[in-house]
Design a protein around this motif. Structure first.
Motif, short mmCIF file in Angstrom:
data_model
loop_
_atom_site.label_atom_id
_atom_site.label_comp_id
_atom_site.label_asym_id
_atom_site.label_seq_id
_atom_site.Cartn_x
_atom_site.Cartn_y
_atom_site.Cartn_z
N TYR A 54 0.83 -1.21 0.00
CA TYR A 54 0.00 0.00 0.00
C TYR A 54 0.87 1.26 0.00
O TYR A 54 0.58 2.23 -0.70
N LEU A 55 1.95 1.23 0.78
CA LEU A 55 2.82 2.41 0.89
C LEU A 55 3.53 2.75 -0.42
O LEU A 55 4.00 3.87 -0.61
N GLN A 56 3.57 1.79 -1.33
CA GLN A 56 4.17 2.07 -2.65
C GLN A 56 3.27 2.96 -3.52
O GLN A 56 3.69 3.47 -4.55
N THR A 57 2.02 3.15 -3.09
CA THR A 57 1.07 3.96 -3.87
C THR A 57 1.04 5.42 -3.44
O THR A 57 0.33 6.22 -4.03
N ILE A 58 1.80 5.78 -2.40
CA ILE A 58 1.69 7.15 -1.89
C ILE A 58 2.55 8.12 -2.71
O ILE A 58 3.60 7.74 -3.23
N PRO A 59 2.11 9.38 -2.86
CA PRO A 59 2.85 10.36 -3.66
C PRO A 59 4.18 10.76 -3.02
O PRO A 59 4.40 10.52 -1.83
N PRO A 60 5.06 11.40 -3.80
CA PRO A 60 6.42 11.69 -3.31
C PRO A 60 6.49 12.68 -2.15
O PRO A 60 7.49 12.67 -1.42
N ASN A 61 5.47 13.52 -1.99
CA ASN A 61 5.56 14.45 -0.84
C ASN A 61 4.98 13.87 0.44
O ASN A 61 4.71 14.57 1.41
N ILE A 62 4.80 12.54 0.46
CA ILE A 62 4.51 11.81 1.70
C ILE A 62 5.60 10.76 1.89
O ILE A 62 5.77 9.88 1.05
N ASN A 63 6.36 10.88 2.97
CA ASN A 63 7.38 9.89 3.29
C ASN A 63 6.86 8.97 4.39
O ASN A 63 6.01 9.37 5.18
N SER A 64 7.41 7.76 4.46
CA SER A 64 7.03 6.87 5.56
C SER A 64 8.26 6.31 6.24
O SER A 64 9.29 6.06 5.61
N ILE A 65 8.15 6.16 7.56
CA ILE A 65 9.23 5.59 8.37
C ILE A 65 8.63 4.45 9.19
O ILE A 65 7.70 4.66 9.97
N PHE A 66 9.14 3.23 9.00
CA PHE A 66 8.73 2.11 9.86
C PHE A 66 9.61 2.13 11.11
O PHE A 66 10.83 2.08 11.02
N LEU A 67 9.00 2.19 12.27
CA LEU A 67 9.74 2.17 13.53
C LEU A 67 10.20 0.74 13.83
O LEU A 67 9.64 -0.21 13.30
N PRO A 68 11.20 0.60 14.72
CA PRO A 68 11.59 -0.77 15.12
C PRO A 68 10.37 -1.52 15.64
O PRO A 68 9.64 -1.00 16.48
N PRO A 69 10.11 -2.72 15.11
CA PRO A 69 8.89 -3.43 15.51
C PRO A 69 8.90 -3.86 16.97
O PRO A 69 9.96 -4.16 17.53
N ILE A 70 7.73 -3.85 17.56
CA ILE A 70 7.57 -4.34 18.93
C ILE A 70 7.44 -5.86 18.89
O ILE A 70 6.74 -6.41 18.05
N ASN A 71 8.10 -6.52 19.82
CA ASN A 71 8.06 -7.99 19.89
C ASN A 71 6.73 -8.44 20.47
O ASN A 71 6.29 -7.97 21.53
N LYS A 72 6.05 -9.35 19.77
CA LYS A 72 4.74 -9.84 20.21
C LYS A 72 4.80 -10.47 21.60
O LYS A 72 3.83 -10.44 22.35
N HIS A 73 5.96 -11.02 21.95
CA HIS A 73 6.08 -11.68 23.25
C HIS A 73 6.14 -10.68 24.40
O HIS A 73 6.01 -11.08 25.57
N ASP A 74 6.31 -9.40 24.09
CA ASP A 74 6.31 -8.37 25.14
C ASP A 74 4.90 -7.90 25.48
O ASP A 74 4.73 -7.04 26.35
N LEU A 75 3.90 -8.44 24.79
CA LEU A 75 2.51 -8.02 24.99
C LEU A 75 1.70 -9.19 25.54
O LEU A 75 2.02 -10.35 25.31
N PRO A 76 0.60 -8.87 26.26
CA PRO A 76 -0.21 -9.96 26.85
C PRO A 76 -0.84 -10.83 25.77
O PRO A 76 -1.43 -10.32 24.81
N GLN A 77 -0.70 -12.14 25.89
CA GLN A 77 -1.23 -13.07 24.90
C GLN A 77 -2.76 -13.15 25.01
O GLN A 77 -3.30 -13.18 26.11
N GLY A 78 -3.42 -13.13 23.86
CA GLY A 78 -4.87 -13.30 23.85
C GLY A 78 -5.66 -12.07 24.26
O GLY A 78 -6.87 -12.15 24.49
N ALA A 79 -4.99 -10.92 24.39
CA ALA A 79 -5.69 -9.70 24.80
C ALA A 79 -6.54 -9.17 23.64
O ALA A 79 -6.34 -9.51 22.48
#
Length: 475
Positions: A54-79
């Motif tokens: 989807y991000l490949q469809t955005i125009p040049p005056n919109i930039n995107s930055i993916f932040l370091p991903p959060i580890n799923k194991h750091d979050l409560p399971q089944g919440a």
């Protein structure tokens, strides 16, 4: 040449939260090319392929930055998904702050805009002398509830589902407690506490951008604007900027021609096909998939069904797709028996393009807000089958308020039986009630188009905001 105005946007994790806020930024830069936007994206685990493509469809005056991903194991399971989304943003706050600091050192950020689950990031606005805006990706009715929830929480001692009388929000259809958003079902749990926390935060921003429009929710929007929700002497500014969907930016005409399902739809009679989809994350149990299959067969209507693998959790696919072939879970012989009238797709369809086809005469939907707006823009009436989040509330608005949907009535965890499904589908596609619904939906379609004209309500609101941001001199 106009000076460039810089804005940072912070969505929350999940494809269905990324798309609306980025479609808003696309509309902003299309109408006001002197804006430059950076989208700072928190993610849980590796970013999904749907988000990357989807991000490949955005125009040049919109930039995107993916932040370091959060580890799923750091979050409560089944919440509950809302809890997971908000905690992912909370854990990403140091990375968000660092990204904002880096951006602001190069060019001053005039405004920060955050999705409602990413509201904590707006606390950084004062540090950077920026304005703060919440992007609310749902209805004005849902926004009214959120702003009323603080008072409701103080006044009501029982569970909301046990209230005898419906809740009356100004300018909205009355709603029973059982139809309030899923996080309110148990007030003692973490999902409700976080929902209430988000509601309380709304009083402290410079404005709330709402993905709705005057012609759709005039009562709710006018009530919000007039009342202003004074809290601590501060008036909340509401900006209806919808409908914001992927219409007009979902795919090129060359891409569209390649989809077999669209070729199939082009060969069907006008208004004859029921499109069946439960959104990007909704799932049904195996037993319910069987009942839906038999119900579609019993209705004797043409259908295009986007099928996901079964799960006992209605929101199982919200963060990731199951890597199994869902078609193998259908009743034995179903595909063979319905091959003349139906088409079943595994997991995904180009929904915006599907709804555009003249052969599509109805949409059996989970009533996610994105899907509702897309259906309204194409004038397609709805069979409402809400699953989670605020979908039951949306279904009430569509069926009882706007009268553009027929709602399948069932209790939580109840299996909707094939006879009930067939009856409602036939009613929408063939019955007198369906004809009235279709006519009213056509009026809403015209209203959506009107709101997006150059002199339309939502485009005028957007121009007002852009003008404010261009002339902003700092806090």
């Amino acid at each position: 040449m106009a000076k460039t105005t810089h804005i940072a946007v912070i969505p929350s994790p999940g494809f269905s939260h990324l798309v609306p806020i980025l479609e808003f930024t696309k509309r902003l830069v299309t109408n006001h090319p002197n804006f430059h936007i950076t989208c700072i994206i928190p993610s849980l685990g590796s970013p999904p392929n749907s988000s990357k493509s989807y991000l490949q469809t955005i125009p040049p005056n919109i930039n995107s930055i993916f932040l370091p991903p959060i580890n799923k194991h750091d979050l409560p399971q089944g919440a509950y998904p809302g809890v997971i989304i908000q905690l992912t943003v909370t854990l990403s706050l140091p990375s968000i702050h660092q990204a904002l600091k880096s951006l602001n050192s190069k060019a001053p950020l005039v405004a920060l805009i955050a999705d409602s689950f990413a509201f904590e990031a707006l606390d950084f606005a004062k540090e950077f002398n920026s304005l703060s805006y919440l992007y609310f990706p749902s209805s004005a009715m849902n926004l009214s509830l959120s702003l009323h929830l603080v008072k409701l929480d103080e006044e009501v001692s029982c569970e909301y589902k046990d209230l005898q009388e419906p809740i009356k929000l100004q300018g909205c259809v009355p709603i029973h407690g059982r139809d309030l958003p899923a996080p309110t079902k148990m007030r003692s749990n973490d999902a409700y506490k976080k929902f209430l926390q988000r509601a309380k935060s709304m009083y402290f921003f410079d404005g709330i951008l709402c993905n709705s429009f005057l012609e759709l929710e005039s009562g709710a929007i006018k009530a919000l604007e007039e009342k202003g929700h004074h809290e601590n002497g501060k008036k909340i500014s509401i900006f209806p900027v919808g409908p914001i969907t992927q219409k007009g930016s979902s795919a090129s005409s060359n891409d569209v021609d390649e989809f077999e399902c669209l070729k199939w739809l082009k060969n069907q009679p006008q208004n004859s096909v029921l499109y069946v989809s439960f959104g990007s994350g909704g799932t049904l149990s195996l037993r319910q998939i069987n009942e839906l299959a038999y119900g579609l067969e019993l209705s004797d209507q043409r259908f295009l069904w986007v099928l996901r693998a079964p799960s006992d959790s209605v929101s199982a696919d919200y963060f990731e797709d199951a890597n199994v072939d869902p078609l193998k879970f259908l009743p034995k012989g179903f595909l063979e028996r319905t091959k003349e009238k139906g088409l079943v797709l595994a997991s995904w369809a180009p929904q915006v393009e599907v709804l555009k086809q003249s052969s599509v005469g109805g949409f059996l939907s989970h009533c996610g807000w994105n899907s509702i707006l897309e259906s309204i823009q194409e004038g397609v009436p709805i069979v409402a089958w809400p699953l989670f989040a605020e979908q039951a509330m949306n279904a009430v608005m569509l069926s009882d308020g706007l009268e553009v949907a027929i709602r399948l009535k069932f209790e939580d965890d109840e299996i909707v039986e094939k006879e009930k499904i067939a009856k409602v589908v036939k009613c929408l596609m063939e019955g007198e009630e369906g004809k009235g619904i279709r006519e009213r939906m056509k009026v809403l379609k015209d209203g959506a188009a009107k709101a997006l004209k150059d002199d339309g309500s939502s485009i005028q609101t957007l121009s007002y905001l852009a003008n404010q941001w261009e002339n902003f001199g700092g806090i």
